[in-house]
Design a protein around this motif. Sequence first.
Motif: not given
Length: 831
Positions: A596-609
């Motif tokens: 779902w995340v374009s260019g996002g970090s694969s480690g983003s979690t929780g509400s940040g994700h």
Amino acid sequence: MSACVPTRAADSTRPERIRQPHSPPPTPPRRFRIAGADLSASIAVFLIALPLSLGIALATGAPLQSGLVAAAVGGLVAGRLGGSSLQVSGPAAGLTVVTAELIHLYGWRTTCAITVLAGIAQLGLGYLRVARSALAVSPAIVHGMLAGIGVTIAVAQLHIVLGGTPQSSVLDNIRGLPQQLANVHPAAVSMSALTLVLLLAWPRIPGRAGRLLRKVPAALVAVAGATATASLAGLTLPKVELPSWSSHALAGLPEGPVLGLVAAVLTVTLVCSVQSLLGAVAVDKMVTGRPGLRTRVGRADLDRELLGQGAANIASGALGGLPVAGVAVRSSANVQAGAVSRNSTMLHGVFVVVAALLMVPILELIPLASLAALVMAVGIQMVSLHHIRTVTRHREVLVYAVTTLGVVFVGVLEGVALGVSVAVGVALHRLTRTRITHDEKEGVHYVHVRGQLTFLAVPRLSRILHQLPQDAATVVELDGSFMDHAAYEALQDWQSSHCAQGGTVELTGRTGTRIAEPAGSAHCRCRPWTPWRNHNCEPTTSSHPAPAGSRPGGSARSARSGEAGGPDSPDASGAPAGPHGPGAPADATGSSGSSWVSGGSSGSTGSGHQLARGISAFQRNTAPLVRGELARLAREGQRPSQLFLTCADSRLVTSMITSSGPGDLFVVRNVGNLVPLPGEEGGDDSVAAAIEYAVDVLKVRSITVCGHSGCGAMQALLSAEPGGAMTPLKRWLRHGLPSLERMAAKERPWARLAGRAPADAVEQLCLTNVVQQLEHLRAHESVSRALREGALELQGMYFHVGEAQAYLLADSEGSELFEHVSAAEDLRHPA
């Protein structure tokens, strides 16, 4: 802040303050009274109507008394019976060409009979309740008709301005201009020039003296100035001639060919009805701009307006008057002069009757050249540059131009018919202009659909789709804004068949955004306003096109999207549905989530994700639809009409509860929707700065203070213990202490909701706080200055979160009642 502050919820001695009766006690009947605002407005309208009525009668070639008769009947009959309280009816410039042609063809008495028949036709249309249907006529046709009539009027009156006599057709008047210019009458030209100079210069007089002088209508000043100058100078030139009322011609039996008379009746009915209905809608918009007037006069009843106009035309025609319609100039003057009821319109009719009976010697001093110059100026103003820019922006210049030229060179009815034909042709051309192309690149077949995808394009689309190889990878690009059900079914059937035969299908919108994800990928089907924790996203196993009638760039949504499910809704396996799909935990970070995340970090979690996923959904689904509008706002800058001051509570989605979009609201949010008083020690400049910027720089027309149910700030005020450390929150909440004191004051009326008492002390304080913060607003210099100038209005609003119900404050100076806003209402409640 003390916990011992008394609240009215606990005051047993005053229960009647909350429990109001459902209906007020009966009041004795009041005697008929005329408001001072209506009297002054009626005088202003009368001073405008008198010269214009004579000028329009002169332009049509009718007896000059007929203009006065129409003005009087329009004020008295249409004013009393019409559905728009503040619209002023009378002889209209838009009917000049039609009436002049009828007089030329059939004579005056038959023209009066045609007016009567047109009034009867309007009565029939009113009883059939088709008024709203008349507004379906394209604005380009209406504006083109008025522009053509304006050109015709201006060219004809130019001959009288130059001292000559106009011909019966525009072409004859144009051909005769060179000869007329060679035989100019200096006296007529000088009086016409003086009239035009006064007409244009009077509204532009600067300074305080200008503000006082501008209260006198420019049309009256122009005609009166030319009349006085001609009389004092002893100029010899044609003047108004009003025959004795004893010889005034009334309506007679219609004489002429039946088809011609029917066409004439239809023409007068069409022009009168459309002009009156559009005028009523325009008056509604003007009324909306006046604080407090909407609740007093209400919205226009268009069917009743047709009935009132029909009755007025019957009376005017029978009494030997011109056809009657709503007049924009007089209606605008009526609203701007401060009228508050239909009494102003009726009084102006009474004044016209008095003038027609008692002011004949004065009226006969008016030079015809002065009236002709006045009417010529009105005709020129009917060719509006604003309307031309509007139709250009909407790509309807062809319709406007054809209608205008048709009215000028052929006639009003013929010109309108030509305009309607061209408008229909343009609409059909846009609807059927669908280009479908096929291209192949690197083994992938691309089918590009440009234009609206309707049933008319289904045969071509099906032919191209079924020519594709059975196992081909296919991308269908829908570059349009509409897909009807027939096209949707055809596309879905082909897609199912093509996928069953081993092929793949990807549907994209106009910017390449995917309408349906490839098989096996996650896809969010939730509405844009669905909270993150309630997302019911689930992976799809096959691609499906967007629903019929949807925009191709939007997300494909299932019928159950956004309805099933909170965070604990189980899927088929019994696991709770998190925001990433059934069975996935709320903080899942697997491959399904990262897609779902374009260019996002694969480690983003929780509400940040969740935030990143929401942004990604915006870029995919919403950004293509709003990019053009946001680009326009970026170029032009923000021009909001409202400052919306509300609480920082996360449950208040301002754009959702106000149905507003980008650029509409200038929003200020803080804990408790508080407005600190200016000049207080330790006050908060951020709110004051936002208010000053909104009022002085952005020139907003309205400020709304919105409270809400279950406000944590109000709960904190009620439950605060005395003493203790002054935390930032406590220092901020002291700006709400005046609201607490206001609620405890016994001499003040209670703020309350319509239909029920406040549920508890917290809700009572929430309502009181809105009223108190409005008083704080008035203490700010920029706000008080704008209120004095009439450039700003204040509104109080309360939103009950659990009921999704909005309330608007009806009267902060009296009962402080918050009234429901229903789905069928368009209310404005100034505070």
